[in-house]
Design a protein around this motif. Structure first.
Motif, PDB file in Angstrom:
ATOM      1  N   TYR A  41      39.845  44.963  38.837  1.00 48.27           N
ATOM      2  CA  TYR A  41      39.684  43.615  39.383  1.00 48.27           C
ATOM      3  C   TYR A  41      40.899  43.137  40.176  1.00 48.27           C
ATOM      4  O   TYR A  41      40.831  42.137  40.875  1.00 48.27           O
ATOM      5  CB  TYR A  41      39.432  42.609  38.234  1.00 48.27           C
ATOM      6  N   CYS A  42      42.025  43.831  40.069  1.00 50.21           N
ATOM      7  CA  CYS A  42      43.296  43.231  40.466  1.00 50.21           C
ATOM      8  C   CYS A  42      43.754  43.624  41.869  1.00 50.21           C
ATOM      9  O   CYS A  42      43.782  44.801  42.234  1.00 50.21           O
ATOM     10  CB  CYS A  42      44.364  43.629  39.454  1.00 50.21           C
ATOM     11  N   GLN A  54      56.646  36.595  35.433  1.00 47.40           N
ATOM     12  CA  GLN A  54      55.424  37.404  35.465  1.00 47.40           C
ATOM     13  C   GLN A  54      55.559  38.530  36.483  1.00 47.40           C
ATOM     14  O   GLN A  54      56.103  38.325  37.576  1.00 47.40           O
ATOM     15  CB  GLN A  54      54.245  36.521  35.834  1.00 47.40           C
ATOM     16  N   GLU A 111      41.720  39.829  28.622  1.00 43.97           N
ATOM     17  CA  GLU A 111      40.846  39.930  29.813  1.00 43.97           C
ATOM     18  C   GLU A 111      39.353  39.872  29.498  1.00 43.97           C
ATOM     19  O   GLU A 111      38.621  39.119  30.113  1.00 43.97           O
ATOM     20  CB  GLU A 111      41.153  41.173  30.673  1.00 43.97           C
ATOM     21  N   PRO A 164      38.651  31.926  36.354  1.00 40.62           N
ATOM     22  CA  PRO A 164      37.456  32.574  36.893  1.00 40.62           C
ATOM     23  C   PRO A 164      37.851  33.868  37.609  1.00 40.62           C
ATOM     24  O   PRO A 164      38.856  33.880  38.327  1.00 40.62           O
ATOM     25  CB  PRO A 164      36.923  31.548  37.895  1.00 40.62           C
ATOM     26  N   PHE A 165      37.106  34.919  37.401  1.00 46.23           N
ATOM     27  CA  PHE A 165      37.317  36.146  38.174  1.00 46.23           C
ATOM     28  C   PHE A 165      36.919  35.878  39.621  1.00 46.23           C
ATOM     29  O   PHE A 165      35.860  35.313  39.897  1.00 46.23           O
ATOM     30  CB  PHE A 165      36.467  37.288  37.592  1.00 46.23           C
ATOM     31  N   ILE A 166      37.806  36.256  40.558  1.00 48.32           N
ATOM     32  CA  ILE A 166      37.528  36.085  41.986  1.00 48.32           C
ATOM     33  C   ILE A 166      37.610  37.470  42.640  1.00 48.32           C
ATOM     34  O   ILE A 166      38.686  38.083  42.656  1.00 48.32           O
ATOM     35  CB  ILE A 166      38.557  35.120  42.643  1.00 48.32           C
ATOM     36  N   MET A 207      39.230  36.351  31.663  1.00 49.84           N
ATOM     37  CA  MET A 207      38.588  35.888  32.897  1.00 49.84           C
ATOM     38  C   MET A 207      37.125  35.608  32.592  1.00 49.84           C
ATOM     39  O   MET A 207      36.516  36.310  31.786  1.00 49.84           O
ATOM     40  CB  MET A 207      38.689  36.956  33.983  1.00 49.84           C
ATOM     41  N   ARG A 252      46.922  38.466  28.575  1.00 48.53           N
ATOM     42  CA  ARG A 252      45.490  38.212  28.400  1.00 48.53           C
ATOM     43  C   ARG A 252      44.782  39.475  27.912  1.00 48.53           C
ATOM     44  O   ARG A 252      45.137  40.577  28.343  1.00 48.53           O
ATOM     45  CB  ARG A 252      44.859  37.780  29.723  1.00 48.53           C
ATOM     46  N   LEU A 281      46.628  38.556  43.440  1.00 50.03           N
ATOM     47  CA  LEU A 281      45.736  39.172  42.448  1.00 50.03           C
ATOM     48  C   LEU A 281      44.287  39.003  42.890  1.00 50.03           C
ATOM     49  O   LEU A 281      43.423  39.813  42.604  1.00 50.03           O
ATOM     50  CB  LEU A 281      45.924  38.504  41.083  1.00 50.03           C
ATOM     51  N   TYR A 282      44.052  37.895  43.596  1.00 49.34           N
ATOM     52  CA  TYR A 282      42.722  37.579  44.123  1.00 49.34           C
ATOM     53  C   TYR A 282      42.930  36.906  45.477  1.00 49.34           C
ATOM     54  O   TYR A 282      44.035  36.447  45.786  1.00 49.34           O
ATOM     55  CB  TYR A 282      41.946  36.662  43.150  1.00 49.34           C
TER      56      TYR A 282
HETATM   57  N1  5AD Z   1      40.513  37.139  39.860  1.00 48.68           N
HETATM   58  C1  5AD Z   1      40.973  36.244  38.950  1.00 48.68           C
HETATM   59  N2  5AD Z   1      41.974  36.502  38.098  1.00 48.68           N
HETATM   60  C2  5AD Z   1      42.563  37.721  38.158  1.00 48.68           C
HETATM   61  N3  5AD Z   1      43.549  38.262  37.433  1.00 48.68           N
HETATM   62  C3  5AD Z   1      43.763  39.506  37.901  1.00 48.68           C
HETATM   63  N4  5AD Z   1      42.932  39.786  38.908  1.00 48.68           N
HETATM   64  C4  5AD Z   1      42.155  38.683  39.103  1.00 48.68           C
HETATM   65  C5  5AD Z   1      41.078  38.360  39.975  1.00 48.68           C
HETATM   66  N5  5AD Z   1      40.606  39.216  40.891  1.00 48.68           N
HETATM   67  C6  5AD Z   1      44.153  37.601  36.262  1.00 48.68           C
HETATM   68  C7  5AD Z   1      44.132  38.494  35.015  1.00 48.68           C
HETATM   69  C8  5AD Z   1      45.596  38.668  34.690  1.00 48.68           C
HETATM   70  C9  5AD Z   1      46.206  37.428  35.295  1.00 48.68           C
HETATM   71  C10 5AD Z   1      47.671  37.519  35.548  1.00 48.68           C
HETATM   72  O1  5AD Z   1      45.491  37.263  36.496  1.00 48.68           O
HETATM   73  O2  5AD Z   1      43.468  37.805  33.968  1.00 48.68           O
HETATM   74  O3  5AD Z   1      45.865  38.752  33.316  1.00 48.68           O
END
Ligand code: 5AD
Ligand code: FES
Length: 343
Positions: A53-54, A91, A148, A216-218, A186, A146, A292-293
Motif C-alpha cells: 500500500y505504501c 518517523q 495496519e 483511510p487507505f488512499i 487503515m 500501527r 505514503l499516499y
Molecule cells: N494510504 C493511507 N495511509 C497509508 N499508510 C501507508 N500507506 C498509506 C496509504 N497508501 C499509513 C500506514 C503507516 C502510516 C505511517 O501511514 O498505516 O503505518
C-alpha cells in the motif's frame, strides 16, 4: 460511562451519528476541549520494506530518497521547541542506516536541548528487540507502530510476508521496555472482510493502547494497489468513535490522511472523539518526497504555518490547541511514567 464491545457495535449499526456524538462527549470528559499538538519529523524515506500500500516502499524506484542527519534533526527540534511544541514524533521508513548508537545519541541530545521538557515519540518500524530498551533509556518516551490490519492473511499479503504475529510481538516488546504505546490501522484496505473494521477496533482494545492512529487507505498509483477503490472517509471516522468509546483515556489523532481525503476530515475526526493533531515540521524540500499516499496536504506549508491553520480549524469545532506535553491519561494511570522518572 463504560461501553462494552457489544454496545459499541450495536450503536454503530443502529445510529452512527449518535456513536460519534457519544464519542465526542467522552473525549471532552477526559481531555476537555484541548487538542494536543505533536511536531512530526519525517527523518528518512529509505525503507527496507515493500508493503503493497505504501508510496515509499522499497520497490518504488522513482522516489528521491533522503536522510536527515543528526544536525538537521536537531535544528528542526530547536525550531519546534521555540515555537512551543512539546512532543516530537520521529518517523521514518525501516532504515538500518540509523543504528542504535546514532539514534541513542540523537535522543539524548534532543532531551538535553529541550531540558527534559518534551516527549519523544519514535515511529521507525520493527527493530532488534535490544534496541527498544536502549532507545527508551536514551530518552524516547513513546513508540508508534500501527498493526495496519487485524486480519492475519491480509496483513501478511500486504506487508511482504511479515506476519501480524511478528508485528504484535514487536508491540509487546516495546510495552515491556516501558514505552507509551501507539498502534492502529487503515480503513478501507482492499480485500477486507465484512467484519474487518470491528476486528481492527477490537484489537486496539485488546492491546490496551495508549495512542491509536487511524487513517483511510488512499491508493497510490505507483504501488501494486493502484487499482484499488477509494472507500469513504466515514469508515475511518466511525472507527475513531468506536475506539474512543472503548478506550476513553487514549490519545487519538485526527490524521493527515483524513485531511487529505476530505478538506474538513480532521475537524470531523475531532468531532468523533479525536484529540491530537500532528503538524508536519519536516522541511518542505523533504516532506514532498515522503508521499505514503498521493495528494498529501500541507506540503507547501512549513508546519509552523500549519499550527496557525490548525488553531483556527480547532476553534471552528469549539476546541483549542494545547501546547502541553499531553501524555495519554491511560499511560499516566499505569504509573509507568512516574516510576521511570524516579529511577
Ligand atoms: N494510504 C493511507 N495511509 C497509508 N499508510 C501507508 N500507506 C498509506 C496509504 N497508501 C499509513 C500506514 C503507516 C502510516 C505511517 O501511514 O498505516 O503505518
Ligand atoms: Fe497545514 Fe492547514 S494544517 S495548512
Amino acid at each position: 460511562m463504560i461501553f462494552s464491545e457489544q454496545e459499541v457495535l450495536d450503536l454503530y449499526h443502529r445510529n452512527p451519528e449518535e456513536l460519534c456524538r457519544q464519542a465526542e462527549v467522552l473525549c471532552r470528559n477526559t481531555y476537555g476541549n484541548k487538542v494536543y499538538l505533536r511536531g512530526l519529523i519525517e527523518f528518512s524515506n529509505y525503507c527496507v520494506m515493500d508493503c503493497l500500500y505504501c508510496g515509499i516502499r522499497k520497490s518504488h524506484s522513482a522516489v528521491k530518497r533522503y536522510r536527515l542527519d543528526h544536525e538537521m534533526i536537531m535544528a528542526i527540534v530547536r525550531k519546534g521547541y521555540e515555537a512551543g511544541l512539546r512532543t516530537f514524533v520521529l518517523q521514518g521508513g525501516e532504515d538500518p542506516w540509523y543504528d542504535e548508537a546514532y539514534l541513542c545519541r540523537l535522543l539524548e541530545n534532543i532531551k538535553s536541548l529541550t531540558r527534559d521538557q518534551c516527549a519523544i515519540t519514535l515511529s521507525c518500524g520493527i527493530r532488534p528487540r535490544h534496541e527498544y530498551r536502549a532507545m527508551k533509556q536514551a530518552g524516547a518516551d513513546r513508540y508508534l507502530m500501527r498493526f495496519e490490519t487485524a486480519d492475519p492473511e491480509l496483513h501478511q499479503y500486504l506487508r511482504g510476508g511479515v506476519t501480524l504475529k511478528q508485528r504484535l510481538q514487536a508491540l509487546d516488546d516495546l510495552k515491556a521496555s516501558g514505552f507509551e504505546i501507539g498502534s492502529g490501522f487503515m480503513t478501507g484496505l482492499p480485500d477486507e472482510k465484512p467484519d474487518s473494521l470491528i476486528k481492527n477496533v477490537s484489537l486496539c482494545k485488546e492491546l490496551e493502547l495508549d495512542m491509536v492512529g487511524i487513517g483511510p487507505f488512499i491508493p497510490h498509483k505507483a504501488t501494486p494497489l493502484a487499482g484499488a477503490k477509494q472507500k469513504p472517509l466515514s469508515e475511518a471516522l466511525y472507527a475513531v468513535a468506536m475506539v474512543r468509546l472503548l478506550l476513553p483515556l487514549a490519545n487519538i489523532p485526527a490524521t493527515t490522511a483524513m485531511g487529505t481525503l476530505e478538506p474538513d476530515g480532521r475537524e470531523r475526526a475531532l468531532e468523533c472523539g479525536a484529540n491530537v493533531l500532528m503538524p508536519n515540521i519536516t522541511p518542505a524540500e523533504f516532506k514532498k518526497e515522503y508521499l505514503l499516499y498521493p495528494d498529501k496536504i500541507c506540503l507547501e506549508e512549513s508546519g509552523f504555518e500549519c499550527i496557525g491553520c490548525l488553531s483556527l480549524r480547532c476553534r471552528g469545532v469549539n476546541r483549542e490547541l494545547s501546547f502541553e506535553i499531553g501524555h495519554s491519561q491511560s499511560f499516566m494511570n499505569k504509573g509507568v511514567y512516574y516510576a521511570d522518572k524516579k529511577s
